[in-house]
Design a protein around this motif. Sequence first.
Motif, PDB file in Angstrom:
ATOM      1  N   LEU A   1      13.069  -1.630  -5.077  1.00 52.58           N
ATOM      2  CA  LEU A   1      11.905  -0.676  -5.285  1.00 52.58           C
ATOM      3  C   LEU A   1      10.578  -1.497  -5.410  1.00 52.58           C
ATOM      4  O   LEU A   1       9.578  -1.738  -4.904  1.00 52.58           O
ATOM      5  N   ALA A   2      10.889  -2.425  -6.361  1.00 50.41           N
ATOM      6  CA  ALA A   2      10.002  -3.323  -6.731  1.00 50.41           C
ATOM      7  C   ALA A   2       9.680  -4.414  -5.747  1.00 50.41           C
ATOM      8  O   ALA A   2       8.392  -4.788  -5.561  1.00 50.41           O
ATOM      9  N   ASP A   3      10.464  -4.902  -5.237  1.00 53.22           N
ATOM     10  CA  ASP A   3      10.417  -5.820  -3.792  1.00 53.22           C
ATOM     11  C   ASP A   3       9.408  -5.238  -2.775  1.00 53.22           C
ATOM     12  O   ASP A   3       8.498  -5.703  -2.059  1.00 53.22           O
ATOM     13  N   ARG A   4       9.726  -4.026  -2.418  1.00 53.01           N
ATOM     14  CA  ARG A   4       9.063  -3.181  -1.389  1.00 53.01           C
ATOM     15  C   ARG A   4       7.714  -2.911  -1.885  1.00 53.01           C
ATOM     16  O   ARG A   4       6.791  -3.203  -0.929  1.00 53.01           O
ATOM     17  N   LEU A   5       7.338  -2.592  -3.152  1.00 52.68           N
ATOM     18  CA  LEU A   5       5.924  -2.512  -3.715  1.00 52.68           C
ATOM     19  C   LEU A   5       5.334  -3.573  -3.442  1.00 52.68           C
ATOM     20  O   LEU A   5       4.156  -3.775  -2.865  1.00 52.68           O
ATOM     21  N   ARG A   6       5.952  -4.788  -3.921  1.00 56.76           N
ATOM     22  CA  ARG A   6       5.297  -5.990  -3.466  1.00 56.76           C
ATOM     23  C   ARG A   6       4.710  -6.358  -2.339  1.00 56.76           C
ATOM     24  O   ARG A   6       3.576  -6.969  -1.930  1.00 56.76           O
TER      25      ARG A   6
END
Length: 195
Positions: free
Chosen positions: A179-184
């Motif tokens: 999730l964090a990677d996709r937000l970044r």
Amino acid sequence: MADPIELTWAAAAQRFGLAQELQAWNEDDPVQVWEGAVTLEYLDLDGNVVVDGDLTITGDLDSQDESGFLVVLGNLTVDNVLSGGGQITVRGDLTARNGVHADYNHGYLWVKGNLTARIVLAEHAVRVDGTIAARTVDFGGFARDFAADISRQRAVYESKDVFASELLNDQGYVDGPSLADRLRARLPILADGSA
């Protein structure tokens, strides 16, 4: 922009009233204090920070497990808040140009003003005293009386119908780091591509 000053926990707590807003702290750890409005490219929260004014981050705010705390006495503007364990309190408004991801059970996010973002994903405690203008996904982090756009039931147990397939692990549940990677990367989070 001036460098931050360093205060002891006792001095910072007395000056800024920190004990009312934090759940835990180490009295031996120093507190970095930025006085006045501050603009940073990125903030990797690896200690204790107070901003005595508005904080603008042109990139992301990233905090990991046991990363300390951030208290912003004014408003916080940022691309993404990627909170994996830190304590973050914003006394004003929080504006995330993209998203807020409160992941992992050690941390919390408390916004005393309004929160504006494209999407807010809450696994650990998220408290907003004002209004929330965002698509909201509850993994169990919002207060019980908050009606998220995507409930905990749907986010946890019906995740294959809700989220982009790239976010699901082998068991069909959402993978927090993904999730964090996709937000970044500003990639869609939801299966329908709406956020």
